[in-house]
Design a protein around this motif. Sequence first.
Motif, PDB file in Angstrom:
ATOM      1  N   UNK A   1       0.531   3.252  -3.468  1.00  0.00           N
ATOM      2  CA  UNK A   1       0.405   4.021  -2.812  1.00  0.00           C
ATOM      3  C   UNK A   1      -0.736   3.323  -1.211  1.00  0.00           C
ATOM      4  N   UNK A   2      -1.382   3.760  -2.350  1.00  0.00           N
ATOM      5  CA  UNK A   2      -2.706   2.638  -1.359  1.00  0.00           C
ATOM      6  C   UNK A   2      -2.870   1.107  -1.162  1.00  0.00           C
ATOM      7  N   UNK A   3      -1.611   0.149  -2.274  1.00  0.00           N
ATOM      8  CA  UNK A   3      -1.124  -0.548  -1.678  1.00  0.00           C
ATOM      9  C   UNK A   3      -0.165  -0.774  -1.328  1.00  0.00           C
TER      10      UNK A   3
ATOM     11  N   UNK B   1       1.740   9.777 -12.925  1.00  0.00           N
ATOM     12  CA  UNK B   1       0.614  10.411 -12.077  1.00  0.00           C
ATOM     13  C   UNK B   1      -0.601   9.342 -11.693  1.00  0.00           C
ATOM     14  N   UNK B   2      -0.862   8.588 -12.998  1.00  0.00           N
ATOM     15  CA  UNK B   2      -1.886   7.482 -12.702  1.00  0.00           C
ATOM     16  C   UNK B   2      -1.482   6.792 -11.913  1.00  0.00           C
TER      17      UNK B   2
ATOM     18  N   UNK C   1      -3.215  -4.269  14.076  1.00  0.00           N
ATOM     19  CA  UNK C   1      -3.254  -5.085  13.725  1.00  0.00           C
ATOM     20  C   UNK C   1      -3.688  -6.547  13.927  1.00  0.00           C
TER      21      UNK C   1
ATOM     22  N   UNK D   1       0.447   0.896   1.645  1.00  0.00           N
ATOM     23  CA  UNK D   1      -0.485   1.292   3.155  1.00  0.00           C
ATOM     24  C   UNK D   1      -1.686   0.371   3.205  1.00  0.00           C
ATOM     25  N   UNK D   2      -1.847  -0.860   3.002  1.00  0.00           N
ATOM     26  CA  UNK D   2      -3.097  -1.852   2.785  1.00  0.00           C
ATOM     27  C   UNK D   2      -1.865  -2.549   3.755  1.00  0.00           C
TER      28      UNK D   2
ATOM     29  N   UNK E   1      14.288   5.090  31.778  1.00  0.00           N
ATOM     30  CA  UNK E   1      13.008   5.086  32.876  1.00  0.00           C
ATOM     31  C   UNK E   1      13.316   6.353  33.909  1.00  0.00           C
TER      32      UNK E   1
ATOM     33  N   UNK F   1      -1.262   6.824  -7.119  1.00  0.00           N
ATOM     34  CA  UNK F   1      -2.274   7.180  -6.007  1.00  0.00           C
ATOM     35  C   UNK F   1      -2.375   5.818  -5.924  1.00  0.00           C
ATOM     36  N   UNK F   2      -3.101   4.121  -7.230  1.00  0.00           N
ATOM     37  CA  UNK F   2      -2.706   3.526  -6.454  1.00  0.00           C
ATOM     38  C   UNK F   2      -1.735   2.162  -6.039  1.00  0.00           C
TER      39      UNK F   2
ATOM     40  N   UNK G   1      -5.033  10.458  -3.016  1.00  0.00           N
ATOM     41  CA  UNK G   1      -3.965  10.806  -3.424  1.00  0.00           C
ATOM     42  C   UNK G   1      -3.691  11.374  -4.839  1.00  0.00           C
ATOM     43  N   UNK G   2      -4.160  10.708  -5.788  1.00  0.00           N
ATOM     44  CA  UNK G   2      -5.034  10.728  -7.379  1.00  0.00           C
ATOM     45  C   UNK G   2      -5.643  11.405  -8.228  1.00  0.00           C
TER      46      UNK G   2
ATOM     47  N   UNK H   1       2.492  -3.169   7.884  1.00  0.00           N
ATOM     48  CA  UNK H   1       2.612  -4.286   9.607  1.00  0.00           C
ATOM     49  C   UNK H   1       2.507  -3.384  10.817  1.00  0.00           C
ATOM     50  N   UNK H   2       2.696  -3.921  11.539  1.00  0.00           N
ATOM     51  CA  UNK H   2       2.409  -3.479  12.658  1.00  0.00           C
ATOM     52  C   UNK H   2       3.929  -2.499  12.815  1.00  0.00           C
TER      53      UNK H   2
ATOM     54  N   UNK I   1      16.411   1.013  28.327  1.00  0.00           N
ATOM     55  CA  UNK I   1      15.993   0.265  27.355  1.00  0.00           C
ATOM     56  C   UNK I   1      16.873   0.576  26.394  1.00  0.00           C
TER      57      UNK I   1
END
Lengths: 277, 177
Positions: free
Chosen positions: B127-129, B120-121, A53, B131-132, B92, B124-125, A200-201, B135-136, B104
């Motif tokens: 999942x990409x959004x 299906x159309x 990040x 993933x973008x 530990x 993909x979009x 993916x698509x 966060x960490x 811990x």
Amino acid sequence: MVIKTMQTTRLITQILLRNSSKLNSIRYQGTAANSSKWQILGAVCVTRPPVVCPPMDPMELKYSQMLSAIEQENSYKSQHEIRHEEDLIRAELLKIGDTDDVDLDEVTKQTAVEFVDAANDELKRFSFTSSTTDVDVSGDLSSLNRALERSLCLVVKQKLGEDHRWVLPQGAWNPGETLRQTCERVVKESCGSNMRIRILSNAPCGFYKYKYPKQIRQEGYCGAKVFFYRGQIVNKDTELNYSSDITDHAWLTQDELDSRLQKSYAESVAQFLISDK
Amino acid sequence: MNRLAHESGNTNQRNLVTAQTIRYPMRNIPFYALNAAGPQVPTYPPLNVSLKGYDFTVLEHYGKWVHNTALNMDIDVEDGWATPCKKLKIQNLRPGTSKMETEYMLNVYERNIKVLDLTSTLAGTFIEVIQAGLPEGVELSLREHTQLDTEIRYIPDLELKDLKSQLEELGGPSKKC
């Protein structure tokens, strides 16, 4: 009289030949104008999503510190703070000498302050790796290890016809296969079989159209239509061997794409890229 | 006839020469019949977007964002819930001995969002959004929704289980109903 007829026949044949050549040329022009056949190409935008990040802006840092301070003020006491207060009370009682209310088992255990010190020591001993690697410092654009905070896109210098151009890896579509299969084949051929991609698509995400130069146009296709697919690289650590068509490759961030790619091409690519800021 | 047709906005009228019929304008079709045929593109079975993380606030905010994104993309979201956290205890040990050096207590929190009829159309979009915006410290996984995922949400009634096991020991119920 005979000569005149020969002359007239020659004239007639000349006229006929001229007319037929005109007809031929008209026909040729007709086919050239109607040959709006476009070659279909599939291209892959191979991406590596960000690994680390990015650090917070000064504004974000200030705001997050303010939020945590507010949360601290509004919160109840944690187990750690309660333990610390009990330790202090126990220490007071032991000093006075009043051992009736003191639980002697608890005295031998680690106090809250000792625990905090031990934790701080452990934090000091732990070293964070920096998010800028050696590759960033050296400026090598062809390594996958650069720019860990950004998403990277593979751009190759591919041989298109006569000259080499900086494009996303592309290849021709063969009838009988889907566009997605074309893209997977393109990746396999141009980047080697070691690179594993996750597309993916089944539908393309972008489009670009360009015309061939006039010398190539007469062979049948007047231009090419490129359909882009997005693919994520699955195995980052393997060796990649590129095909002979590709003279150079680079993993670029989205800002650097404009400097490498042609303007109209870069615009089409920017349409489907998701910003990572 | 002509005035009525004009008022209702019909462009085609019955014409003896061309034999075109009157077409219904969009606003006269009832709302429940508009999408009755269903999506014209193949869709996925119910999917479970599962988010796991150690940091509770980050995970919760991300879960809300994913849910909102799905709603904004007109994806049919059935439900979004929190699965009880898994409590992990990591010790530990000092090297060579079995004496504990540090201990811990970590909690793995989870958020689930059930998504229906993802075309299906659009998949993909979507999942990409997602993933973008990841966060960490958060792990994203997209799976088919199984019966186990719904059953985990229910807290088992230990008293009832206890009574049932006692009944089994005594020889089963007296009346078979």
